[in-house]
Scaffold this motif. Structure first.
Motif, mmCIF file in Angstrom:
data_model
loop_
_atom_site.group_PDB
_atom_site.id
_atom_site.type_symbol
_atom_site.label_atom_id
_atom_site.label_comp_id
_atom_site.label_asym_id
_atom_site.label_seq_id
_atom_site.Cartn_x
_atom_site.Cartn_y
_atom_site.Cartn_z
ATOM 1 N N SER A 31 -4.399 -9.059 3.933
ATOM 2 C CA SER A 31 -4.716 -7.736 3.404
ATOM 3 C C SER A 31 -5.709 -7.862 2.256
ATOM 4 O O SER A 31 -5.336 -7.813 1.095
ATOM 5 N N PRO A 32 -7.005 -8.082 2.556
ATOM 6 C CA PRO A 32 -7.988 -8.285 1.501
ATOM 7 C C PRO A 32 -8.306 -7.031 0.705
ATOM 8 O O PRO A 32 -8.848 -7.113 -0.381
ATOM 9 N N GLN A 33 -8.008 -5.866 1.251
ATOM 10 C CA GLN A 33 -8.308 -4.628 0.550
ATOM 11 C C GLN A 33 -7.247 -4.356 -0.510
ATOM 12 O O GLN A 33 -6.053 -4.320 -0.208
ATOM 13 N N PRO A 34 -7.655 -4.155 -1.774
ATOM 14 C CA PRO A 34 -6.681 -3.916 -2.835
ATOM 15 C C PRO A 34 -5.939 -2.604 -2.695
ATOM 16 O O PRO A 34 -4.801 -2.476 -3.134
ATOM 17 N N THR A 35 -6.571 -1.590 -2.078
ATOM 18 C CA THR A 35 -5.934 -0.283 -1.934
ATOM 19 C C THR A 35 -5.589 -0.036 -0.464
ATOM 20 O O THR A 35 -6.432 -0.160 0.414
ATOM 21 N N ILE A 36 -4.328 0.291 -0.231
ATOM 22 C CA ILE A 36 -3.831 0.528 1.125
ATOM 23 C C ILE A 36 -3.365 1.975 1.212
ATOM 24 O O ILE A 36 -2.693 2.473 0.304
ATOM 25 N N ALA A 92 -1.558 7.837 5.186
ATOM 26 C CA ALA A 92 -1.646 9.301 5.068
ATOM 27 C C ALA A 92 -1.801 9.677 3.593
ATOM 28 O O ALA A 92 -2.783 9.297 2.975
ATOM 29 N N ASP A 93 -0.821 10.388 3.000
ATOM 30 C CA ASP A 93 -0.948 10.837 1.611
ATOM 31 C C ASP A 93 -0.415 9.824 0.600
ATOM 32 O O ASP A 93 -0.344 10.107 -0.591
ATOM 33 N N LEU A 94 -0.051 8.625 1.060
ATOM 34 C CA LEU A 94 0.448 7.568 0.177
ATOM 35 C C LEU A 94 -0.650 6.534 -0.057
ATOM 36 O O LEU A 94 -1.221 5.993 0.884
ATOM 37 N N GLU A 95 -0.944 6.254 -1.317
ATOM 38 C CA GLU A 95 -1.989 5.296 -1.692
ATOM 39 C C GLU A 95 -1.380 4.212 -2.566
ATOM 40 O O GLU A 95 -0.749 4.504 -3.590
ATOM 41 N N ILE A 96 -1.555 2.950 -2.158
ATOM 42 C CA ILE A 96 -0.953 1.817 -2.865
ATOM 43 C C ILE A 96 -2.055 0.881 -3.330
ATOM 44 O O ILE A 96 -2.775 0.299 -2.523
ATOM 45 N N ASP A 97 -2.194 0.746 -4.649
ATOM 46 C CA ASP A 97 -3.167 -0.171 -5.247
ATOM 47 C C ASP A 97 -2.376 -1.342 -5.812
ATOM 48 O O ASP A 97 -1.848 -1.271 -6.923
ATOM 49 N N GLN A 98 -2.293 -2.449 -5.059
ATOM 50 C CA GLN A 98 -1.453 -3.571 -5.470
ATOM 51 C C GLN A 98 -1.944 -4.286 -6.734
ATOM 52 O O GLN A 98 -1.131 -4.573 -7.614
ATOM 53 N N PRO A 99 -3.252 -4.597 -6.869
ATOM 54 C CA PRO A 99 -3.689 -5.279 -8.085
ATOM 55 C C PRO A 99 -3.401 -4.489 -9.360
ATOM 56 O O PRO A 99 -3.059 -5.056 -10.392
ATOM 57 N N ARG A 154 -0.353 12.356 -6.816
ATOM 58 C CA ARG A 154 0.484 12.202 -8.015
ATOM 59 C C ARG A 154 0.857 10.734 -8.206
ATOM 60 O O ARG A 154 1.201 10.038 -7.254
ATOM 61 N N ASP A 155 0.799 10.265 -9.464
ATOM 62 C CA ASP A 155 1.211 8.897 -9.768
ATOM 63 C C ASP A 155 2.719 8.757 -9.647
ATOM 64 O O ASP A 155 3.481 9.598 -10.133
ATOM 65 N N ILE A 156 3.143 7.681 -8.990
ATOM 66 C CA ILE A 156 4.545 7.367 -8.820
ATOM 67 C C ILE A 156 4.852 6.073 -9.562
ATOM 68 O O ILE A 156 4.166 5.063 -9.353
ATOM 69 N N VAL A 157 5.842 6.080 -10.429
ATOM 70 C CA VAL A 157 6.202 4.898 -11.214
ATOM 71 C C VAL A 157 7.308 4.123 -10.497
ATOM 72 O O VAL A 157 8.358 4.685 -10.155
ATOM 73 N N GLU A 165 11.557 -2.470 -7.185
ATOM 74 C CA GLU A 165 11.039 -1.536 -6.178
ATOM 75 C C GLU A 165 9.688 -2.017 -5.663
ATOM 76 O O GLU A 165 9.401 -1.932 -4.469
ATOM 77 N N TRP A 166 8.874 -2.570 -6.569
ATOM 78 C CA TRP A 166 7.595 -3.139 -6.150
ATOM 79 C C TRP A 166 7.817 -4.339 -5.228
ATOM 80 O O TRP A 166 7.077 -4.541 -4.267
ATOM 81 N N ALA A 167 8.817 -5.147 -5.536
ATOM 82 C CA ALA A 167 9.096 -6.324 -4.711
ATOM 83 C C ALA A 167 9.379 -5.919 -3.270
ATOM 84 O O ALA A 167 8.900 -6.547 -2.318
ATOM 85 N N VAL A 168 10.163 -4.858 -3.087
ATOM 86 C CA VAL A 168 10.464 -4.363 -1.741
ATOM 87 C C VAL A 168 9.213 -3.799 -1.088
ATOM 88 O O VAL A 168 8.899 -4.110 0.071
ATOM 89 N N LEU A 169 8.462 -2.994 -1.834
ATOM 90 C CA LEU A 169 7.265 -2.372 -1.270
ATOM 91 C C LEU A 169 6.218 -3.416 -0.883
ATOM 92 O O LEU A 169 5.579 -3.312 0.171
ATOM 93 N N ASP A 170 6.045 -4.447 -1.716
ATOM 94 C CA ASP A 170 5.069 -5.493 -1.404
ATOM 95 C C ASP A 170 5.372 -6.161 -0.067
ATOM 96 O O ASP A 170 4.470 -6.450 0.721
ATOM 97 N N LEU A 171 6.645 -6.416 0.203
ATOM 98 C CA LEU A 171 7.029 -7.033 1.472
ATOM 99 C C LEU A 171 6.717 -6.119 2.649
ATOM 100 O O LEU A 171 6.213 -6.567 3.678
ATOM 101 N N LEU A 172 7.032 -4.853 2.505
ATOM 102 C CA LEU A 172 6.809 -3.899 3.589
ATOM 103 C C LEU A 172 5.315 -3.667 3.833
ATOM 104 O O LEU A 172 4.870 -3.542 4.977
ATOM 105 N N VAL A 173 4.537 -3.630 2.752
ATOM 106 C CA VAL A 173 3.096 -3.404 2.869
ATOM 107 C C VAL A 173 2.406 -4.585 3.531
ATOM 108 O O VAL A 173 1.408 -4.431 4.242
#
Length: 219
Positions: free
Chosen positions: A122-127, A130-137, A146-149, A154-162
């Protein structure tokens, strides 16, 4: 992901461990090569942070043994050796990155993410889903603008799924990413963090494969 830190200096080791543990990763810290050999035979790590000068030998020799197994775990060398010849030897021995001490912990985090992107394809920093945007770096999530904190776990789980959108990630894999070696894990830990993540990014965004694990996809 779960990271192995191989570092004999207490000051550096504790600083790196605490910095990593404050983010979305679990970290195991060992101080010699014998312990590094033992844990890498028992645990599948997402990344190894490796010092070169250790009490019982050379980190380069350990790296060469790792690659001969073969073990393709990403390895980042952290060392005071700053000669070009040392960098060349480390990289030619199978290291993915080389960071000279003293280093900035923010730069370490950025390099960890860069190595992880290369290995997840996944070389692209932003994934976007649809309406969900994930900027891993930047560790930033936006839902419908809207920004979601998110917390570290929670990031650990999301990183695996992404890393594998649409593919099932097992519960065991998520548990491994959440906790360092020897930590106590409650029986419903994964379910708790998946539930919290669903509340923040959308309940239907994370699908359950009953008895197997979870996957991320569009609603």
């Amino acid at each position: 992901m779960r990271i192995l830190l191989v570092e004999d200096d207490d000051t550096i080791g504790s600083a790196v461990r605490d910095h990593i543990a404050a983010g979305p990763h679990a970290v195991d810290w060992v101080k010699n090569l014998a312990d590094a050999e033992e844990v890498t035979n028992a645990v599948q790590y997402g990344l190894i942070l490796l010092d070169l000068q250790l009490p019982d030998g050379s980190g380069v020799d350990f790296l060469k043994r790792l690659r001969r197994r073969p073990d393709e775990t990403p390895v980042m060398i952290l060392t005071a050796r700053d000669q070009i010849s040392d960098r060349i030897e480390g990289l030619n021995s199978g290291a993915d990155d080389y960071l000279v001490k003293p280093f900035n912990l923010g730069e370490l985090t950025a390099r960890i993410l860069a190595v992880a992107r290369r290995y997840t394809g996944s070389p692209q920093p932003t994934i976007r889903f649809a309406d969900l945007e994930i900027d891993q770096p930047q560790r930033r999530v936006r839902l419908d603008g809207r920004d979601i904190v998110l917390t570290g776990r929670e990031w650990a789980v999301l990183d695996l799924l992404v890393a594998r959108p649409g593919a099932i990630v097992s519960k065991d894999k998520i548990e491994e990413a959440l906790y360092a070696f020897g930590s106590e894990i409650e029986s419903n830990t994964v379910e708790v963090y998946v539930s919290r993540l669903r509340k923040k990014i959308g309940r239907d965004r994370i699908r359950t494969a009953r008895g197997v694990g979870y996957c991320l996809g569009d609603r």
